[in-house]
Design a protein around this motif. Structure first.
Motif, short mmCIF file in Angstrom:
data_model
loop_
_atom_site.label_atom_id
_atom_site.label_comp_id
_atom_site.label_asym_id
_atom_site.label_seq_id
_atom_site.Cartn_x
_atom_site.Cartn_y
_atom_site.Cartn_z
N PHE A 41 -1.90 -11.37 5.55
CA PHE A 41 -1.14 -12.37 4.70
C PHE A 41 -0.59 -13.41 5.75
O PHE A 41 -0.74 -14.56 5.74
CB PHE A 41 -0.09 -11.94 3.76
CG PHE A 41 0.85 -12.76 3.24
CD1 PHE A 41 0.37 -13.60 1.94
CD2 PHE A 41 2.13 -13.34 3.61
CE1 PHE A 41 1.02 -14.59 1.47
CE2 PHE A 41 2.75 -14.29 3.01
CZ PHE A 41 2.30 -14.86 1.93
N GLU A 42 0.00 -12.89 6.65
CA GLU A 42 0.89 -13.68 7.77
C GLU A 42 0.00 -14.19 8.62
O GLU A 42 0.10 -15.58 9.15
CB GLU A 42 1.83 -12.91 8.40
CG GLU A 42 3.05 -12.48 7.39
CD GLU A 42 3.90 -11.50 8.06
OE1 GLU A 42 3.61 -10.95 9.24
OE2 GLU A 42 5.13 -11.37 7.54
N GLN A 43 -1.21 -13.59 9.03
CA GLN A 43 -1.93 -14.11 10.34
C GLN A 43 -3.29 -14.83 9.60
O GLN A 43 -4.02 -15.21 10.52
CB GLN A 43 -2.11 -13.09 11.07
CG GLN A 43 -0.97 -12.52 11.81
CD GLN A 43 -1.13 -11.44 12.73
OE1 GLN A 43 -2.33 -11.17 13.03
NE2 GLN A 43 -0.10 -10.56 13.11
N ALA A 44 -3.63 -14.87 8.36
CA ALA A 44 -4.78 -15.35 7.95
C ALA A 44 -4.98 -16.47 8.31
O ALA A 44 -4.30 -17.46 8.50
CB ALA A 44 -5.14 -15.11 6.38
N GLN A 50 -5.72 -14.91 2.88
CA GLN A 50 -4.36 -14.83 2.79
C GLN A 50 -4.38 -14.56 1.03
O GLN A 50 -3.52 -13.78 0.81
CB GLN A 50 -4.03 -16.50 2.96
CG GLN A 50 -2.37 -16.35 2.60
CD GLN A 50 -1.77 -17.34 3.27
OE1 GLN A 50 -2.40 -18.69 2.85
NE2 GLN A 50 -0.58 -17.61 3.87
N LEU A 51 -5.07 -15.30 0.30
CA LEU A 51 -4.98 -14.67 -1.12
C LEU A 51 -5.10 -13.59 -1.54
O LEU A 51 -4.44 -12.74 -2.41
CB LEU A 51 -5.75 -15.83 -1.91
CG LEU A 51 -5.33 -17.19 -2.47
CD1 LEU A 51 -6.49 -17.95 -3.05
CD2 LEU A 51 -4.25 -16.91 -3.21
N ALA A 52 -6.30 -12.99 -0.66
CA ALA A 52 -6.54 -11.39 -1.19
C ALA A 52 -5.43 -10.52 -0.61
O ALA A 52 -5.05 -9.72 -1.57
CB ALA A 52 -7.78 -11.08 -0.29
N ALA A 53 -4.69 -10.76 0.32
CA ALA A 53 -3.58 -9.94 0.65
C ALA A 53 -2.52 -10.37 0.07
O ALA A 53 -1.76 -9.20 -0.45
CB ALA A 53 -3.17 -10.39 2.34
N PHE A 54 -2.25 -11.31 -0.49
CA PHE A 54 -0.99 -11.90 -1.43
C PHE A 54 -1.47 -10.92 -2.73
O PHE A 54 -0.29 -10.54 -3.45
CB PHE A 54 -1.11 -13.37 -1.59
CG PHE A 54 -0.13 -13.73 -2.55
CD1 PHE A 54 1.25 -13.63 -2.49
CD2 PHE A 54 -0.35 -14.50 -3.70
CE1 PHE A 54 2.04 -14.08 -3.30
CE2 PHE A 54 0.58 -14.84 -4.71
CZ PHE A 54 1.74 -14.74 -4.44
N ARG A 55 -2.46 -11.07 -3.26
CA ARG A 55 -2.87 -10.43 -4.66
C ARG A 55 -2.75 -8.91 -4.53
O ARG A 55 -2.08 -8.37 -5.29
CB ARG A 55 -4.39 -10.61 -5.05
CG ARG A 55 -4.70 -10.23 -6.39
CD ARG A 55 -6.20 -10.32 -6.81
NE ARG A 55 -6.34 -11.70 -7.16
CZ ARG A 55 -7.05 -12.53 -6.30
NH1 ARG A 55 -7.44 -12.34 -4.89
NH2 ARG A 55 -7.15 -14.01 -6.65
N VAL A 56 -2.79 -8.37 -3.24
CA VAL A 56 -2.84 -7.04 -2.90
C VAL A 56 -1.60 -6.45 -3.05
O VAL A 56 -0.92 -5.55 -3.76
CB VAL A 56 -3.49 -6.34 -1.76
CG1 VAL A 56 -3.10 -5.14 -1.30
CG2 VAL A 56 -5.32 -6.22 -1.81
N LEU A 57 -0.79 -7.18 -2.38
CA LEU A 57 0.71 -6.65 -2.40
C LEU A 57 1.67 -7.11 -3.53
O LEU A 57 2.44 -6.46 -3.86
CB LEU A 57 1.33 -7.83 -1.03
CG LEU A 57 0.95 -7.31 0.10
CD1 LEU A 57 1.27 -8.70 1.38
CD2 LEU A 57 1.31 -6.12 0.84
#
Length: 207
Positions: A41-44, A50-57
């Motif tokens: 999320f932070e380094q995308a 970034q959206l994929a990491a955001f959704r997962v979290l």
């Protein structure tokens, strides 16, 4: 700011596989999963990652959930299309507090009931894309939808009628949920100034 994606089949496939694996890691409560998701999320370098990491979290209710929600908003608050995704991802999270969070998001400074895209990204996403939270046995999800159909009835009857659809499918659900859904449909039907668009859907579904 994330860069433009390389849209070759190979790169798209690699990103999709990586993000599925990330989701599985977090869902399995792997000790490294959340850390990897937060790092992505932070380094995308692209919006997909970034959206994929955001959704997962957000969807897995991770400890960093509130932080990434705030950070994502801070980064993208001036991009309306991205903000629609910010609302949508929160609305579709299968978490116990999602209904309450959706109610709070209706009061957010960037939510506008007169903006059809924003309404769809929050209310529409919650009712059509989050069956776990929308169909809670208490009927709270149905009452929330009915409340905003009533408000939208005056502002935008076409949007109001489209949002009515999940309630009209009451026959597909358990007896207790059917009762709650029909109660809300009957309440809407009795409104003195219900638009023709909404009335026809409600009346047809009850008969």
């Amino acid at each position: 700011r994330p860069s433009v994606l390389v849209l070759s089949p190979a790169s798209m496939g690699a990103r999709a596989l990586k993000n599925i694996a990330l989701s599985y890691m977090v869902a399995s409560q792997n000790a490294q999963g959340e850390q990897l998701a937060l790092q992505q999320f932070e380094q995308a370098t692209n919006m997909t990652d970034q959206l994929a990491a955001f959704r997962v979290l957000v969807h897995h209710g991770c400890a960093s959930r509130d932080k990434v929600i705030a950070d994502f908003y801070q980064q993208w608050q001036h991009d309306q299309l991205v903000m629609d995704k910010w609302f949508m991802i929160q609305a579709t999270a299968p978490q116990d507090d999602t209904l309450q969070r959706v109610e709070q998001l209706f009061e957010h400074d960037d939510f506008d009931l007169k903006n059809p895209n924003r309404v769809r990204s929050l209310l529409g996403a919650f009712c059509s894309g989050n069956p776990i939270c929308f169909h809670v046995p208490t009927g709270e999800g149905y009452r929330l939808l009915g409340q905003y159909i009533e408000l939208l009835n005056d502002l935008n009857p076409q949007i109001a009628s489209r949002l009515t659809t999940p309630l009209t499918r009451w026959k597909r659900h358990s007896d207790d949920r059917q009762l709650h859904m029909k109660d809300e449909l009957n309440r809407l039907k009795q409104l003195p100034k219900l638009s023709r668009d909404v009335y026809e859907l409600v009346d047809k579904s009850l008969n």
